[in-house]
Write a protein that holds these residues in place. Structure first.
Motif, mmCIF file in Angstrom:
data_model
loop_
_atom_site.group_PDB
_atom_site.id
_atom_site.type_symbol
_atom_site.label_atom_id
_atom_site.label_comp_id
_atom_site.label_asym_id
_atom_site.label_seq_id
_atom_site.Cartn_x
_atom_site.Cartn_y
_atom_site.Cartn_z
ATOM 1 N N ALA A 28 0.832 -1.210 0.000
ATOM 2 C CA ALA A 28 0.000 0.000 0.000
ATOM 3 C C ALA A 28 0.862 1.253 0.000
ATOM 4 O O ALA A 28 0.626 2.182 -0.786
ATOM 5 N N LEU A 29 1.868 1.301 0.889
ATOM 6 C CA LEU A 29 2.713 2.490 0.960
ATOM 7 C C LEU A 29 3.496 2.687 -0.331
ATOM 8 O O LEU A 29 3.703 3.820 -0.774
ATOM 9 N N SER A 30 3.960 1.586 -0.935
ATOM 10 C CA SER A 30 4.668 1.714 -2.209
ATOM 11 C C SER A 30 3.748 2.289 -3.274
ATOM 12 O O SER A 30 4.146 3.148 -4.055
ATOM 13 N N LEU A 31 2.500 1.828 -3.281
ATOM 14 C CA LEU A 31 1.531 2.330 -4.255
ATOM 15 C C LEU A 31 1.364 3.835 -4.114
ATOM 16 O O LEU A 31 1.417 4.589 -5.093
ATOM 17 N N ILE A 32 1.189 4.285 -2.877
ATOM 18 C CA ILE A 32 1.000 5.719 -2.639
ATOM 19 C C ILE A 32 2.245 6.487 -3.044
ATOM 20 O O ILE A 32 2.180 7.522 -3.723
ATOM 21 N N HIS A 33 3.416 5.949 -2.634
ATOM 22 C CA HIS A 33 4.673 6.632 -2.958
ATOM 23 C C HIS A 33 4.874 6.702 -4.463
ATOM 24 O O HIS A 33 5.334 7.715 -4.995
ATOM 25 N N THR A 34 4.513 5.610 -5.155
ATOM 26 C CA THR A 34 4.676 5.576 -6.614
ATOM 27 C C THR A 34 3.896 6.693 -7.285
ATOM 28 O O THR A 34 4.424 7.395 -8.158
ATOM 29 N N SER A 35 2.621 6.857 -6.876
ATOM 30 C CA SER A 35 1.800 7.827 -7.600
ATOM 31 C C SER A 35 2.357 9.236 -7.448
ATOM 32 O O SER A 35 2.361 10.009 -8.407
ATOM 33 N N TYR A 36 2.862 9.575 -6.256
ATOM 34 C CA TYR A 36 3.450 10.913 -6.104
ATOM 35 C C TYR A 36 4.804 11.004 -6.779
ATOM 36 O O TYR A 36 5.154 12.025 -7.361
ATOM 37 N N ALA A 37 5.607 9.927 -6.685
ATOM 38 C CA ALA A 37 6.937 9.945 -7.296
ATOM 39 C C ALA A 37 6.838 10.102 -8.803
ATOM 40 O O ALA A 37 7.656 10.783 -9.430
ATOM 41 N N SER A 38 5.798 9.491 -9.392
ATOM 42 C CA SER A 38 5.677 9.610 -10.836
ATOM 43 C C SER A 38 5.383 11.053 -11.231
ATOM 44 O O SER A 38 5.862 11.533 -12.259
ATOM 45 N N GLU A 39 4.636 11.781 -10.381
ATOM 46 C CA GLU A 39 4.422 13.204 -10.651
ATOM 47 C C GLU A 39 5.732 13.963 -10.590
ATOM 48 O O GLU A 39 6.025 14.829 -11.429
ATOM 49 N N VAL A 40 6.551 13.651 -9.562
ATOM 50 C CA VAL A 40 7.837 14.329 -9.419
ATOM 51 C C VAL A 40 8.708 14.066 -10.639
ATOM 52 O O VAL A 40 9.324 14.981 -11.203
ATOM 53 N N PHE A 41 8.754 12.805 -11.081
ATOM 54 C CA PHE A 41 9.590 12.468 -12.236
ATOM 55 C C PHE A 41 9.076 13.128 -13.513
ATOM 56 O O PHE A 41 9.858 13.561 -14.363
ATOM 57 N N ARG A 42 7.744 13.219 -13.647
ATOM 58 C CA ARG A 42 7.197 13.888 -14.835
ATOM 59 C C ARG A 42 7.689 15.322 -14.900
ATOM 60 O O ARG A 42 8.140 15.802 -15.942
ATOM 61 N N GLY A 43 7.599 16.018 -13.761
ATOM 62 C CA GLY A 43 8.097 17.392 -13.729
ATOM 63 C C GLY A 43 9.585 17.443 -13.999
ATOM 64 O O GLY A 43 10.076 18.356 -14.685
ATOM 65 N N ALA A 44 10.327 16.448 -13.476
ATOM 66 C CA ALA A 44 11.776 16.452 -13.656
ATOM 67 C C ALA A 44 12.151 16.271 -15.115
ATOM 68 O O ALA A 44 13.028 16.961 -15.638
ATOM 69 N N PHE A 45 11.478 15.334 -15.795
ATOM 70 C CA PHE A 45 11.796 15.120 -17.202
ATOM 71 C C PHE A 45 11.419 16.338 -18.036
ATOM 72 O O PHE A 45 12.090 16.675 -19.015
ATOM 73 N N ALA A 46 10.335 17.014 -17.641
ATOM 74 C CA ALA A 46 9.957 18.224 -18.382
ATOM 75 C C ALA A 46 10.964 19.328 -18.170
ATOM 76 O O ALA A 46 11.122 20.211 -19.013
ATOM 77 N N ALA A 47 11.674 19.284 -17.025
ATOM 78 C CA ALA A 47 12.622 20.356 -16.724
ATOM 79 C C ALA A 47 13.989 20.141 -17.351
ATOM 80 O O ALA A 47 14.826 21.033 -17.303
ATOM 81 N N VAL A 48 14.222 18.963 -17.920
ATOM 82 C CA VAL A 48 15.520 18.717 -18.537
ATOM 83 C C VAL A 48 15.688 19.640 -19.740
ATOM 84 O O VAL A 48 14.828 19.664 -20.620
ATOM 85 N N PRO A 49 16.752 20.411 -19.809
ATOM 86 C CA PRO A 49 16.926 21.338 -20.934
ATOM 87 C C PRO A 49 17.153 20.588 -22.237
ATOM 88 O O PRO A 49 17.745 19.512 -22.249
ATOM 89 N N THR A 50 16.667 21.137 -23.335
ATOM 90 C CA THR A 50 16.752 20.434 -24.611
ATOM 91 C C THR A 50 18.157 20.481 -25.201
ATOM 92 O O THR A 50 18.511 19.646 -26.021
ATOM 93 N N GLY A 51 18.980 21.446 -24.758
ATOM 94 C CA GLY A 51 20.325 21.591 -25.307
ATOM 95 C C GLY A 51 21.140 20.321 -25.284
ATOM 96 O O GLY A 51 21.552 19.810 -26.337
ATOM 97 N N PRO A 52 21.396 19.782 -24.092
ATOM 98 C CA PRO A 52 22.214 18.558 -24.030
ATOM 99 C C PRO A 52 21.595 17.394 -24.799
ATOM 100 O O PRO A 52 22.331 16.600 -25.403
ATOM 101 N N VAL A 53 20.270 17.297 -24.801
ATOM 102 C CA VAL A 53 19.638 16.169 -25.497
ATOM 103 C C VAL A 53 19.860 16.294 -26.998
ATOM 104 O O VAL A 53 20.208 15.323 -27.688
ATOM 105 N N GLU A 54 19.687 17.521 -27.510
ATOM 106 C CA GLU A 54 19.904 17.704 -28.965
ATOM 107 C C GLU A 54 21.364 17.499 -29.312
ATOM 108 O O GLU A 54 21.697 16.956 -30.372
ATOM 109 N N ALA A 55 22.253 17.922 -28.408
ATOM 110 C CA ALA A 55 23.676 17.713 -28.659
ATOM 111 C C ALA A 55 23.972 16.227 -28.767
ATOM 112 O O ALA A 55 24.705 15.789 -29.660
#
Lengths: 229, 236
Positions: free
Chosen positions: B107-134
Motif C-alpha cells: 500500500a505504501l509503495s503504491l502511494i509513494h509511486t503515484s506521487y513519485a511519478s508526478e515528481v519524475f514527470r516534472g523532472a523530465f519536463a525540466a531537462v533542458p533540450t540543449g544537451p539532449v539535442e547535442a
C-alpha cells in the motif's frame, strides 16, 4: 463475496452519517487551521528575530510530525497533564471530536502557514513600496495590495493542501470518531464484506476531491486575468 | 519522567526499538519500490501509446485522491479476496491472506509511486533540450540519449521532490497500525496504555520522527550540493 444491493442499501444511512462527519471535520480543519496559520505566517516573515524563530519552529514541528502522533499526543497525553482534568479545558477535551479538530487544525496550520508565508514573500517588493511611497497606511497596503497578490500566488498550493486535509480526516477513526472510513469498517463488521463499503467510501472521497479541485481551478481562472486570454 | 521505563528487558526499550525497526523497514522498502516503480510509471505516462499512458495517469490520480488509510485497508482486505479468487479454480480453498507487513509495504509503495511519478514527470519536463539535442547530433542512439543524458539530469531535478516525498511516506507509516502492525506509534500507544504514562512515550515517538526527518533534511542539503555541482562548474 460482494454483498447484494439491498443489504448494502440498508447501511447507507450509516455511511452517509460518516460522510457528513468527514465533511464537517474538513471545513472546521480548513477554517481553524487558516486562523492559526495567518499569525504564524506573519511571524515567520517578520523582522523580529524571536517571532521568526517561533514561526520557523512552529512550521517545522507541525510539518515534520506525523498527524497520527499529534492526534494521539493530544487525545491521550493531554488529560495526563496534572491540572487539566479539573480545569475548564477538560469539558472541551472530554469528547474526542474537539480533540480531533484541534489536532487536525494544528497539523494543517503548519502547512498552511508555509504556503501563506511563501506567497506573501513572493509578492513583488516594488508594488508594496510604491503603495507605501504613495502614502497608504500599512494596513491598507496589506489588505489591498499584498494580500490580493499573495492569494493569487498561493491559490494552487492552497488547493493541494485542501485535498491533503480531506485525506487527513481519515485518521480520526483511530480515536473512535465515526467518520466515513470507520463507518465503512462498521458495515464490514456487520456484513463480512470489506470491499463494497470501502469502494463506496472511495467513490465518495474521489468525488469530493474532484469537486474541490474543480472549485479551485475555477477560482484560479476567475482571479487570474492572464489565464483568460 | 521516569527513564526506567525505557530500559531494555524490564522496560519498554526493546519493544520501542522493534517498533522503530518496523517503521523504518516499512518506510525504506516503500520508498525504494515506490521510487523505482514511480520512475517507470512516469516513463509510461510519457509514452505515445495513449491507452497505456491514459490508464496509468488515471490510476495515479485516483491513488493520489484517496486517503492513505483507505488504500491500506483496501490492499489488506482486497489482497486476500483477490488471492482466494485466483487460487480457488486450482482447488486451493480456505482462508488465504498476506501478512500485515507485506500489505503495508504494497500500500505504501503504491502511494509513494503515484506521487513519485508526478515528481519524475516534472523532472523530465525540466531537462533542458540543449544537451539532449547535442547527444542526438553526435549520433547517439535514442536509448543512449536517454540513459546517458536525460536520466542523470532528470534524477538531479527530481531529487528535492523525492526527498520531500520520502519524509511524507515516513510520516504515513503510523497508519499501518490500523491493520495490526506493531510500528513505533502502536508500541508507544501500548506502552502508554500499560503504564498510563502516555505523555512520555508519545513525546518520545514524536521526537524520534522529528529527528529522522531532520537528519534526512541535513543529508539532503549535503547531497544536493554534490549533485548540482555541474550547474556551478566553470570553465577553467
Amino acid at each position: 463475496m460482494l454483498t447484494d444491493w439491498d443489504t448494502l442499501a440498508g447501511y447507507f444511512p450509516v455511511l452517509l452519517e460518516g460522510a457528513a462527519t468527514t465533511l464537517l471535520l474538513f471545513f472546521l480543519t480548513l477554517v481553524i487551521g487558516f486562523i492559526i496559520a495567518l499569525p504564524v505566517a506573519l511571524a515567520r516573515n517578520s523582522k523580529n528575530n524571536y517571532a521568526r524563530a517561533f514561526g520557523h519552529s512552529f512550521i517545522y514541528f507541525f510539518r515534520g510530525a506525523p498527524l497520527l502522533a499529534i492526534l494521539f499526543l493530544t487525545y491521550y497525553g493531554l488529560p495526563q497533564i496534572p491540572g487539566v482534568k479539573e480545569s475548564f479545558v477538560w469539558f472541551f477535551i472530554r469528547d474526542p471530536f474537539p480533540v480531533a479538530v484541534i489536532a487536525l487544525a494544528l497539523n494543517s496550520s503548519g502547512f498552511q502557514a508555509e504556503i501563506i508565508a511563501g506567497a506573501l514573500r513572493n509578492v513583488p517588493k516594488g508594488e508594496v513600496e510604491a503603495a507605501q511611497a504613495a502614502g497608504f497606511s500599512r494596513m491598507f497596503v496589506f489588505v489591498h495590495i499584498a494580500a490580493p497578490h499573495a492569494i493569487r500566488l498561493g491559490l494552487r498550493s492552497f488547493g493541494n493542501e485542501a485535498v491533503l486535509i480531506i485525506k487527513g480526516t481519515a485518521v480520526v477513526s483511530f480515536i473512535t470518531i465515526q467518520d466515513l472510513i470507520s463507518a465503512a469498517n462498521q458495515v464490514y463488521f456487520n456484513t463480512l464484506d470489506p470491499i463494497s463499503p470501502l469502494l463506496i467510501a472511495g467513490l465518495f472521497y474521489l468525488s469530493l476531491v474532484f469537486l474541490l479541485s474543480r472549485l479551485f481551478r475555477k477560482l484560479e481562472y476567475r482571479l487570474d486575468p492572464r489565464l483568460r486570454t | 519522567m521516569d527513564f526506567g521505563l525505557l530500559e531494555y528487558g524490564d522496560g519498554w526499550g526493546d519493544e520501542l526499538v522493534l517498533g522503530l525497526g518496523i517503521t523504518l523497514g516499512l518506510a525504506i522498502l516503500a520508498i525504494v519500490f515506490g521510487t523505482a516503480i514511480g520512475l517507470f510509471s512516469a516513463l509510461v505516462e510519457r509514452s505515445k501509446v495513449r491507452s497505456l499512458s491514459g490508464s496509468v495517469s488515471a490510476f495515479n490520480a485516483v491513488v493520489r485522491s484517496l486517503p492513505e488509510l483507505l488504500i491500506i485497508l483496501f490492499v489488506y482486505y482486497g489482497s486476500s479476496i483477490l488471492m482466494q479468487a485466483v487460487l480457488s479454480p486450482f482447488g486451493i480453498e480456505g482462508f488465504i491472506s498476506i501478512s500485515a507487513f507485506s500489505a503495508g509495504v504494497i500500500a505504501l509503495s503504491l502511494i509513494h509511486t503515484s506521487y513519485a511519478s508526478e515528481v519524475f514527470r516534472g523532472a523530465f519536463a525540466a531537462v533542458p533540450t540543449g544537451p539532449v539535442e547535442a547527444a542526438r547530433s553526435l549520433g547517439l542512439h535514442p536509448l543512449q540519449q536517454f540513459f546517458l543524458v536525460q536520466l542523470p539530469l532528470a534524477i538531479r531535478f527530481a531529487f528535492p521532490g523525492l526527498v520531500n516525498l520520502s519524509i511524507v511516506t515516513l510520516k504515513t507509516t503510523p497508519l499501518v497500525s490500523a491493520i495490526g502492525l506493531q510500528d513505533l506509534i502502536r508500541v508507544a500507544g501500548d506502552a502508554g496504555q500499560n503504564t498510563r504514562e502516555y505523555l512520555t512515550f508519545f513525546i518520545l515517538a514524536l521526537v524520534i520522527y522529528l529527528l529522522i526527518a531532520g537528519l534526512v533534511m541535513i543529508a539532503q542539503f549535503y547531497l544536493e550540493k554534490r549533485l548540482f555541482q555541474f550547474m556551478y562548474a566553470r570553465r577553467s
